[in-house]
Write a protein that holds these residues in place. Structure first.
Motif, PDB file in Angstrom:
ATOM      1  N   VAL A  94       0.793  15.386  -6.242  1.00 54.22           N
ATOM      2  CA  VAL A  94       0.252  15.991  -5.025  1.00 54.22           C
ATOM      3  C   VAL A  94      -0.305  14.911  -4.096  1.00 54.22           C
ATOM      4  N   PHE A  95      -0.971  13.903  -4.679  1.00 54.31           N
ATOM      5  CA  PHE A  95      -1.503  12.805  -3.861  1.00 54.31           C
ATOM      6  C   PHE A  95      -0.380  12.043  -3.162  1.00 54.31           C
ATOM      7  N   ALA A  96       0.723  11.806  -3.850  1.00 53.67           N
ATOM      8  CA  ALA A  96       1.852  11.095  -3.244  1.00 53.67           C
ATOM      9  C   ALA A  96       2.440  11.889  -2.087  1.00 53.67           C
ATOM     10  N   ALA A  97       2.581  13.210  -2.255  1.00 56.30           N
ATOM     11  CA  ALA A  97       3.113  14.040  -1.175  1.00 56.30           C
ATOM     12  C   ALA A  97       2.152  14.068   0.017  1.00 56.30           C
ATOM     13  N   TRP A  98       0.844  14.147  -0.254  1.00 58.21           N
ATOM     14  CA  TRP A  98      -0.167  14.149   0.806  1.00 58.21           C
ATOM     15  C   TRP A  98      -0.111  12.841   1.610  1.00 58.21           C
ATOM     16  N   THR A  99      -0.020  11.718   0.917  1.00 57.94           N
ATOM     17  CA  THR A  99       0.035  10.427   1.603  1.00 57.94           C
ATOM     18  C   THR A  99       1.322  10.272   2.401  1.00 57.94           C
ATOM     19  N   ALA A 100       2.442  10.715   1.846  1.00 58.28           N
ATOM     20  CA  ALA A 100       3.720  10.613   2.550  1.00 58.28           C
ATOM     21  C   ALA A 100       3.710  11.446   3.823  1.00 58.28           C
ATOM     22  N   PHE A 101       3.073  12.620   3.778  1.00 58.45           N
ATOM     23  CA  PHE A 101       3.039  13.488   4.960  1.00 58.45           C
ATOM     24  C   PHE A 101       2.278  12.825   6.105  1.00 58.45           C
ATOM     25  N   TRP A 102       1.085  12.293   5.827  1.00 57.79           N
ATOM     26  CA  TRP A 102       0.290  11.695   6.903  1.00 57.79           C
ATOM     27  C   TRP A 102       0.844  10.340   7.329  1.00 57.79           C
ATOM     28  N   THR A 103       1.580   9.677   6.452  1.00 61.33           N
ATOM     29  CA  THR A 103       2.209   8.418   6.835  1.00 61.33           C
ATOM     30  C   THR A 103       3.300   8.647   7.869  1.00 61.33           C
ATOM     31  N   ILE A 104       4.116   9.688   7.652  1.00 59.66           N
ATOM     32  CA  ILE A 104       5.201   9.943   8.600  1.00 59.66           C
ATOM     33  C   ILE A 104       4.666  10.508   9.915  1.00 59.66           C
ATOM     34  N   ILE A 105       3.514  11.204   9.862  1.00 66.73           N
ATOM     35  CA  ILE A 105       2.894  11.702  11.092  1.00 66.73           C
ATOM     36  C   ILE A 105       2.376  10.530  11.930  1.00 66.73           C
ATOM     37  N   SER A 132       7.967   5.424  14.560  1.00 72.88           N
ATOM     38  CA  SER A 132       9.368   5.808  14.358  1.00 72.88           C
ATOM     39  C   SER A 132       9.610   5.945  12.865  1.00 72.88           C
ATOM     40  N   SER A 133      10.376   6.951  12.496  1.00 72.79           N
ATOM     41  CA  SER A 133      10.606   7.244  11.078  1.00 72.79           C
ATOM     42  C   SER A 133      12.048   6.960  10.713  1.00 72.79           C
ATOM     43  N   GLY A 134      12.221   6.084   9.742  1.00 69.51           N
ATOM     44  CA  GLY A 134      13.551   5.788   9.253  1.00 69.51           C
ATOM     45  C   GLY A 134      13.916   6.663   8.067  1.00 69.51           C
ATOM     46  N   ALA A 135      15.067   6.388   7.501  1.00 68.03           N
ATOM     47  CA  ALA A 135      15.552   7.183   6.367  1.00 68.03           C
ATOM     48  C   ALA A 135      14.623   7.074   5.171  1.00 68.03           C
ATOM     49  N   GLY A 136      13.993   5.918   4.981  1.00 67.11           N
ATOM     50  CA  GLY A 136      13.099   5.740   3.843  1.00 67.11           C
ATOM     51  C   GLY A 136      11.898   6.658   3.900  1.00 67.11           C
ATOM     52  N   LEU A 137      11.305   6.805   5.098  1.00 69.81           N
ATOM     53  CA  LEU A 137      10.145   7.683   5.244  1.00 69.81           C
ATOM     54  C   LEU A 137      10.539   9.153   5.138  1.00 69.81           C
ATOM     55  N   ILE A 138      11.628   9.538   5.799  1.00 64.78           N
ATOM     56  CA  ILE A 138      12.038  10.945   5.800  1.00 64.78           C
ATOM     57  C   ILE A 138      12.450  11.395   4.408  1.00 64.78           C
ATOM     58  N   LEU A 139      13.332  10.623   3.776  1.00 60.30           N
ATOM     59  CA  LEU A 139      13.778  10.990   2.429  1.00 60.30           C
ATOM     60  C   LEU A 139      12.631  10.905   1.429  1.00 60.30           C
ATOM     61  N   GLY A 140      11.730   9.932   1.624  1.00 64.13           N
ATOM     62  CA  GLY A 140      10.576   9.822   0.741  1.00 64.13           C
ATOM     63  C   GLY A 140       9.659  11.019   0.849  1.00 64.13           C
ATOM     64  N   LEU A 141       9.444  11.523   2.063  1.00 61.66           N
ATOM     65  CA  LEU A 141       8.592  12.706   2.238  1.00 61.66           C
ATOM     66  C   LEU A 141       9.212  13.928   1.571  1.00 61.66           C
ATOM     67  N   ILE A 142      10.512  14.121   1.785  1.00 61.81           N
ATOM     68  CA  ILE A 142      11.183  15.281   1.178  1.00 61.81           C
ATOM     69  C   ILE A 142      11.097  15.214  -0.346  1.00 61.81           C
ATOM     70  N   GLY A 160       0.813  -1.215   0.000  1.00 62.02           N
ATOM     71  CA  GLY A 160       0.000   0.000   0.000  1.00 62.02           C
ATOM     72  C   GLY A 160       0.845   1.264   0.000  1.00 62.02           C
ATOM     73  N   LEU A 161       1.869   1.294   0.851  1.00 58.12           N
ATOM     74  CA  LEU A 161       2.748   2.458   0.911  1.00 58.12           C
ATOM     75  C   LEU A 161       3.574   2.598  -0.361  1.00 58.12           C
TER      76      LEU A 161
END
Length: 291
Positions: free
Chosen positions: A96-107, A111-121, A54-55
């Motif tokens: 825009v949908f990908a950025a929106w999903t990445a933002f709420w996923t990391i929220i 715990s956030s690893g490098a994959g989530l942080i770099l993916g959001l940026i 899903g992610l």
């Protein structure tokens, strides 16, 4: 597909998509704190986006697909639509949908690893580049410069160094007269005005389309009553070419990196001819590069 029609904004989108794809292989969760815990019981399971379908599909691959749609839509000579939506517009919405999903996923993540942080940026940069590309002048500039074609491969069969506005000659402002000793004066700068006029007259006889006539010379072949003569030009970004009768539907799209022939002037616009012989009206002539 003409890659020279890509803009700097498209370059930002491509770069963000590459980073987003790399981030999909990095760990999504941060390393646990195992201080004071028996190493045998400390969890060290590391997962990446490929372990969560899903992610992966809603953020990482969605962003990559969005970038592909935006770049392909920019490079095509005509806009393609799917279910009434242009490819570029669908790509922007998906980014825009990908950025929106990445933002709420990391929220929501514990715990956030490098994959989530770099993916959001990367997703945020991708969405920003997709939305701002047609709005910000700096991002609308061509990603690659428009090279001047070689003399041997010159379209329309003009002789080397002879045609009015021939690419590679000295440039002059739109509608301006050639300056003495400059382009259109084969003998170059000279102190003798009689010698300069004799050289200019000889060039006009050898190449009838060598430029606008100076005082006392005959107008070149193809020049109208106002002294307009055909010249070569290139556009800074892709621009539509409309029919000469004023119809609103474009008949072609002029792409950066290609030289076109201006055969007439209609008010602020130019009547341009493409390589396949089609003629139409270029309404937006701002920033064109004369040959």
């Amino acid at each position: 597909m003409n890659i020279r029609s890509l803009t700097r904004g498209d370059g930002v989108v491509i770069g963000a998509a590459v980073v987003l794809f790399i981030a999909s292989f990095l760990s999504l969760n941060a390393a646990p704190d195992c201080s004071g815990i028996d190493a045998r019981f400390c969890p060290r399971v590391s997962v990446n986006a490929w372990d969560s379908l899903g992610l992966l599909m809603s953020v990482y691959l969605a962003g990559v697909i969005a970038a592909v749609l935006i770049v392909v839509a920019r490079g095509l000579p005509a806009q393609r639509k799917v279910a009434g939506i242009e490819l570029g517009q669908f790509g922007v919405a998906l980014a825009v949908f990908a950025a929106w999903t990445a933002f709420w996923t990391i929220i929501d993540a514990g715990s956030s690893g490098a994959g989530l942080i770099l993916g959001l940026i990367a997703a945020l940069v991708l969405a920003a580049g997709a939305v701002a590309s047609p709005l910000v002048p700096a991002l609308k500039a061509p990603l690659m410069g428009a090279p001047k074609p070689a003399v041997a491969n010159h379209p329309y069969g003009a002789q080397p160094g002879a045609g009015y506005g021939y690419p590679g000659g000295q440039q002059q402002s739109y509608g301006g007269q050639p300056a003495p000793g400059g382009y259109g004066y084969p003998a170059g700068a000279t102190q003798d005005p009689h010698a300069a006029q004799a050289a200019q007259t000889g060039a006009a006889q050898a190449a009838p389309d060598a430029g606008r006539p100076a005082q006392g010379e005959q107008a070149p072949a193809g020049a109208d009553a106002s002294g307009f003569a055909p010249f070569w030009f290139a556009v800074p970004v892709a621009r539509p070419l409309y029919p000469e009768d004023g119809a609103p539907t474009p008949i072609a799209e002029l792409a950066p990196g290609t030289w076109y022939l201006a055969v007439d002037q209609r008010g602020p616009g130019l009547v341009a001819q493409t390589q396949d012989g089609r003629r139409g009206l270029l309404q937006d002539t701002t920033g064109i590069q004369r040959g």
